[in-house]
Design a protein around this motif. Structure first.
Motif, short mmCIF file in Angstrom:
data_model
loop_
_atom_site.label_atom_id
_atom_site.label_comp_id
_atom_site.label_asym_id
_atom_site.label_seq_id
_atom_site.Cartn_x
_atom_site.Cartn_y
_atom_site.Cartn_z
N GLU A 110 0.81 -1.22 0.00
CA GLU A 110 0.00 0.00 0.00
C GLU A 110 0.85 1.28 0.00
O GLU A 110 0.56 2.22 -0.73
CB GLU A 110 -0.92 0.00 1.22
CG GLU A 110 -1.91 1.13 1.23
CD GLU A 110 -2.88 1.03 2.39
OE1 GLU A 110 -3.49 2.07 2.70
OE2 GLU A 110 -3.02 -0.05 3.00
N HIS A 111 1.90 1.33 0.81
CA HIS A 111 2.71 2.54 0.92
C HIS A 111 4.14 2.37 0.40
O HIS A 111 4.70 3.29 -0.19
CB HIS A 111 2.77 3.02 2.38
CG HIS A 111 1.43 3.35 2.93
ND1 HIS A 111 0.70 4.44 2.51
CD2 HIS A 111 0.66 2.73 3.85
CE1 HIS A 111 -0.44 4.49 3.16
NE2 HIS A 111 -0.50 3.46 3.98
N CYS A 137 11.26 1.36 -1.94
CA CYS A 137 10.90 2.72 -2.37
C CYS A 137 9.41 2.94 -2.08
O CYS A 137 8.66 1.99 -1.86
CB CYS A 137 11.19 2.94 -3.84
SG CYS A 137 10.25 1.90 -4.96
N LYS A 138 9.01 4.21 -2.07
CA LYS A 138 7.60 4.54 -1.90
C LYS A 138 6.83 4.09 -3.14
O LYS A 138 7.39 3.99 -4.23
CB LYS A 138 7.42 6.03 -1.67
CG LYS A 138 7.93 6.48 -0.34
CD LYS A 138 7.62 7.93 -0.10
CE LYS A 138 8.11 8.34 1.29
NZ LYS A 138 7.83 9.75 1.57
N LYS A 139 5.54 3.84 -2.97
CA LYS A 139 4.72 3.32 -4.06
C LYS A 139 4.71 4.26 -5.27
O LYS A 139 4.74 3.81 -6.41
CB LYS A 139 3.30 3.03 -3.60
CG LYS A 139 2.49 2.29 -4.63
CD LYS A 139 1.19 1.78 -4.09
CE LYS A 139 0.49 0.95 -5.14
NZ LYS A 139 -0.74 0.40 -4.63
N ALA A 140 4.69 5.56 -5.05
CA ALA A 140 4.68 6.52 -6.17
C ALA A 140 5.94 6.39 -7.00
O ALA A 140 5.89 6.45 -8.24
CB ALA A 140 4.54 7.94 -5.64
N ILE A 141 7.08 6.19 -6.35
CA ILE A 141 8.35 6.01 -7.08
C ILE A 141 8.33 4.68 -7.82
O ILE A 141 8.74 4.60 -8.98
CB ILE A 141 9.55 6.10 -6.12
CG1 ILE A 141 9.64 7.52 -5.56
CG2 ILE A 141 10.84 5.69 -6.80
CD1 ILE A 141 10.63 7.70 -4.45
N TYR A 142 7.83 3.63 -7.17
CA TYR A 142 7.72 2.32 -7.81
C TYR A 142 6.88 2.42 -9.08
O TYR A 142 7.28 1.91 -10.14
CB TYR A 142 7.11 1.31 -6.84
CG TYR A 142 6.99 -0.08 -7.40
CD1 TYR A 142 8.01 -1.01 -7.21
CD2 TYR A 142 5.86 -0.48 -8.11
CE1 TYR A 142 7.91 -2.29 -7.73
CE2 TYR A 142 5.76 -1.76 -8.64
CZ TYR A 142 6.78 -2.66 -8.44
OH TYR A 142 6.69 -3.92 -8.95
N ASN A 143 5.74 3.08 -8.99
CA ASN A 143 4.86 3.23 -10.15
C ASN A 143 5.54 3.99 -11.29
O ASN A 143 5.30 3.72 -12.46
CB ASN A 143 3.56 3.90 -9.77
CG ASN A 143 2.66 3.02 -8.93
OD1 ASN A 143 2.80 1.79 -8.94
ND2 ASN A 143 1.77 3.61 -8.19
#
Length: 93
Positions: A26-27, A47-53
């Protein structure tokens, strides 16, 4: 101002290996890569999910050879130290 500019870190760590796992949460997300030639071992990078995406999702697959730039951070919790390798950049080789 010059002192601040000279104290900013501009060299980071980099490793190369094959992607073994891609874990999405989730995060925070992580990737597990196999590194080393003569002494193979696994490394987990987070890494944070936004960076992963932005840099991993739909670009990297299991088995891909990658180069990962990261920085290390540690924190103490419940009288134990925990260390993370935080992804800055991931490049498919």
């Amino acid at each position: 101002m010059a002192l601040l500019k000279e104290s900013v870190q501009n060299v980071f760590n980099e490793i190369k290996g094959s992607v073994l796992e891609l874990n999405i949460d989730e995060h925070f997300c992580n990737i597990i890569i196999s590194v080393g030639n003569h002494n193979a071992r696994n490394a987990a990078l987070v890494c944070k999910k936004a960076i992963y995406n932005r840099i991993v999702k739909d670009k990297i697959n299991l088995g891909d050879k990658v180069s990962v730039r990261f920085y290390v951070s540690s924190r103490k919790k419940h009288d134990r130290w925990y260390t993370n390798c935080n992804i800055l950049e991931l490049t498919k080789l």
